[in-house]
Scaffold this motif. Sequence first.
Motif, PDB file in Angstrom:
ATOM      1  N   SER A 264     -48.127  75.972  51.500  1.00  0.00           N
ATOM      2  CA  SER A 264     -47.244  75.027  50.907  1.00  0.00           C
ATOM      3  C   SER A 264     -46.590  75.922  49.663  1.00  0.00           C
ATOM      4  N   CYS A 265     -45.567  75.452  49.239  1.00  0.00           N
ATOM      5  CA  CYS A 265     -44.717  76.031  48.024  1.00  0.00           C
ATOM      6  C   CYS A 265     -44.321  75.007  47.167  1.00  0.00           C
ATOM      7  N   ILE A 266     -44.055  75.332  45.820  1.00  0.00           N
ATOM      8  CA  ILE A 266     -43.412  74.595  44.929  1.00  0.00           C
ATOM      9  C   ILE A 266     -42.541  75.182  43.885  1.00  0.00           C
TER      10      ILE A 266
ATOM     11  N   THR B 127     -41.146  70.678  46.558  1.00  0.00           N
ATOM     12  CA  THR B 127     -42.374  71.307  47.328  1.00  0.00           C
ATOM     13  C   THR B 127     -42.072  71.162  48.860  1.00  0.00           C
TER      14      THR B 127
ATOM     15  N   TYR C  74     -44.471  71.945  52.590  1.00  0.00           N
ATOM     16  CA  TYR C  74     -45.513  72.003  53.295  1.00  0.00           C
ATOM     17  C   TYR C  74     -45.613  72.599  54.699  1.00  0.00           C
TER      18      TYR C  74
ATOM     19  N   THR D 226     -51.857  68.662  48.856  1.00  0.00           N
ATOM     20  CA  THR D 226     -50.738  68.390  47.943  1.00  0.00           C
ATOM     21  C   THR D 226     -50.614  69.309  46.913  1.00  0.00           C
ATOM     22  N   ILE D 227     -49.457  69.858  46.651  1.00  0.00           N
ATOM     23  CA  ILE D 227     -49.273  71.153  45.676  1.00  0.00           C
ATOM     24  C   ILE D 227     -48.503  70.577  44.338  1.00  0.00           C
ATOM     25  N   SER D 228     -49.014  70.626  43.332  1.00  0.00           N
ATOM     26  CA  SER D 228     -48.730  70.433  41.904  1.00  0.00           C
ATOM     27  C   SER D 228     -48.409  71.555  41.003  1.00  0.00           C
ATOM     28  N   SER D 229     -47.706  71.278  39.754  1.00  0.00           N
ATOM     29  CA  SER D 229     -47.841  72.436  38.863  1.00  0.00           C
ATOM     30  C   SER D 229     -47.703  71.754  37.440  1.00  0.00           C
TER      31      SER D 229
END
Length: 128
Positions: A48-50, A57, A59, A68-71
């Motif tokens: 994944s990336c954000i 985002t 996936y 789930t990706i978050s920052s």
Amino acid sequence: LRLVESGGDLVQAGGSLRLSCEASGFSWPYYVIGWFRQVPGKELSAVSCISVSDGSTFYADSVKGRFTISSDKALKTVYLEMNGLNPEDTAVYYCAMDIQGYYPVDAESLDAERYDSWGQGTRVIVSS
């Protein structure tokens, strides 16, 4: 620039983990953080990336709907919440930074060659 992953652990199938990627030693505001994983003896695969800039985002199909990706831009930390883990998720997970930071992210953003700096990895083991 330094990236440090944490949160890897041994977990039973169906369980959850949250990985963290803390970045330090830089000041530019626009970047992309990607998560990748590697099973010993196999190729690196994208997870994944954000984009920290716009929050977009992307996936890999293998984790869509489960991860789930978050920052947290202020903390310069990116998280990967992993639910519904299965033994096929067992791997060393790496985070990496793409300093070009193009956004919004898309499938091309999961190309590992776009990433400039990498962490040391954190191990995730999912038992059946």
